[in-house]
Enzyme design. Structure first.
Site, PDB file in Angstrom:
ATOM      1  N   LYS A  38      35.766  36.696  41.782  1.00 14.28           N
ATOM      2  CA  LYS A  38      36.547  35.759  40.957  1.00 14.28           C
ATOM      3  C   LYS A  38      35.763  34.479  40.673  1.00 14.28           C
ATOM      4  O   LYS A  38      35.903  33.891  39.614  1.00 14.28           O
ATOM      5  CB  LYS A  38      37.869  35.432  41.640  1.00 14.28           C
ATOM      6  CG  LYS A  38      38.892  36.547  41.483  1.00 14.28           C
ATOM      7  CD  LYS A  38      40.296  36.013  41.639  1.00 14.28           C
ATOM      8  CE  LYS A  38      41.305  37.077  41.262  1.00 14.28           C
ATOM      9  NZ  LYS A  38      42.678  36.689  41.565  1.00 14.28           N
ATOM     10  N   LYS A  63      44.791  44.821  32.053  1.00 12.49           N
ATOM     11  CA  LYS A  63      45.160  44.280  30.745  1.00 12.49           C
ATOM     12  C   LYS A  63      44.042  43.384  30.215  1.00 12.49           C
ATOM     13  O   LYS A  63      43.699  43.423  29.038  1.00 12.49           O
ATOM     14  CB  LYS A  63      46.465  43.492  30.854  1.00 12.49           C
ATOM     15  CG  LYS A  63      46.963  43.117  29.487  1.00 12.49           C
ATOM     16  CD  LYS A  63      48.331  42.528  29.481  1.00 12.49           C
ATOM     17  CE  LYS A  63      48.721  42.241  28.044  1.00 12.49           C
ATOM     18  NZ  LYS A  63      49.222  40.885  27.868  1.00 12.49           N
ATOM     19  N   LYS A  68      38.404  50.082  36.276  1.00  7.16           N
ATOM     20  CA  LYS A  68      39.804  50.101  36.661  1.00  7.16           C
ATOM     21  C   LYS A  68      40.662  49.632  35.472  1.00  7.16           C
ATOM     22  O   LYS A  68      40.245  48.734  34.729  1.00  7.16           O
ATOM     23  CB  LYS A  68      39.956  49.115  37.832  1.00  7.16           C
ATOM     24  CG  LYS A  68      41.311  49.027  38.444  1.00  7.16           C
ATOM     25  CD  LYS A  68      41.252  48.055  39.618  1.00  7.16           C
ATOM     26  CE  LYS A  68      42.631  47.657  40.059  1.00  7.16           C
ATOM     27  NZ  LYS A  68      42.629  46.738  41.194  1.00  7.16           N
TER      28      LYS A  68
END
Ligand code: SF4
Length: 329
Positions: A111, A194, A191
């Protein structure tokens, strides 16, 4: 009955990956445990988001989870930030968690690469909040995907750090891995997510889903209709395994391997089976969307019950730590 906790971020529509990788499994498990399902908005604010959309996303997610079968009358479906004990316990856990344990977390490393302009303390502290989410209810079981196992191990360590320092309060929860493997996105490369634009949302219309399935890549060896294919090399085959009845899977496997079926026909069959699974969910979802007050009342009732359970744990923790517990909430 053991206690189960799991959370999901209100970051967008529920998609096929969430459904098969998590929510369907939670629905199956919910009556075998005292179950807590949290919409984890405090986790969602660790990356850039639009404040004006947050409540709508929370509402949509609550409707989505209930439409999929989470029962808000028997399970605790609630919004994380409405239970202040989660943040209280996070701060307490911060004081027993070595920073090095957080810096080695794979999700933090990923992240902080993805959000280079916003590497905030919350990103680093995310697994401690997760440990607090779980341990405030003394949950023993946490259904998660493989990518979260490292965080559950950290939760176990945090539990040990606290118990060693202050005395036994917390269990060491176990990760319950879902049997469904990671759902690959429509592009076949990663994976389903959205943000990667490779997902099929649960409540999309037939036309919208077809617009995504029709151009989706198949086995690259099937250049012409007459070329035989290898279903295992095709993302859409992995969806047939999830959606299609076994007899039809056999037919498609054979048809693909012998060029007996073309990719468009194969995709049409897949579309029918996707709609058979999702049509009833979508109908329920839109019925729930028309009852915002009913959904809000259920979330409020559950948050109140969670606040009481959380307050009992915070009281016990503060007593062990020599802090003054608040006796009224
Ligand atoms: S026939 Fe079906 S499984 Fe085979 S390559 Fe085409 S879409 Fe994929």
């Amino acid at each position: 009955m053991k206690t189960l906790f799991t959370g999901i971020q209100p970051t967008g529509e529920l998609h096929m990956g969430n459904y098969f990788g998590a929510v369907k499994n939670w629905v199956m498990l919910q009556d075998s445990y005292k179950s807590y399902f949290s919409i984890v908005d405090y986790h969602a604010i660790t990356i850039e988001y639009e404040p004006a959309e947050m409540q709508k996303k929370i509402f949509d997610l609550a409707c989505g989870l209930i439409a999929c079968g989470i029962n808000p009358d028997t399970s605790r479906l609630f919004v994380q930030s409405e239970v202040p004990g989660h943040a209280d316990l996070t701060w307490i856990f911060n004081s027993v968690t070595p920073i090095g344990e957080l810096e080695r977390m794979t999700q933090y490393k990923d992240k902080s690469q993805q959000h280079r302009k916003n590497i905030n303390v919350g990103l680093l502290d995310y697994p401690v909040l997760q440990a607090a989410d779980i341990l405030i209810y003394k949950a023993e079981v946490v259904p998660v995907g493989e990518d979260q196992v490292q965080h559950i191990e950290l939760t176990r360590e945090v539990s040990r750090y606290f118990n060693r320092r202050y005395g036994d309060v917390f269990p060491e929860p176990d990760a319950l891995l879902t049997k469904t493997p990671r759902i690959v996105g429509l592009d076949g490369s990663a994976k389903m997510s959205k943000s990667k634009g490779n997902s099929i949302a649960l409540f999309e219309s037939r036309e919208e889903i077809w617009e995504k399935l029709r151009p989706a890549a198949t086995d690259p060896a099937r250049i012409k209709r007459t070329d035989p294919g290898t279903p295992e090399k095709c993302t859409l085959w992995s969806y047939h395994v999830l959606f299609s009845p076994e007899a039809e899977q056999k037919e498609i496997h054979e048809g693909c391997s012998t060029a007996g079926i073309g990719c468009i026909d194969c995709k049409k069959k897949l579309l029918e089976n996707v709609m058979n699974e999702f049509d009833p969910l979508r109908e329920k979802y839109y019925t729930l969307q028309s009852k915002p007050q009913e959904i809000r009342d259920k979330l409020d009732t559950n948050a109140q019950a969670c606040r009481q359970a959380a307050a009992a744990t915070i009281r016990e923790v503060k007593e062990k730590m020599g802090l003054k517990p608040l006796w009224k909430i």
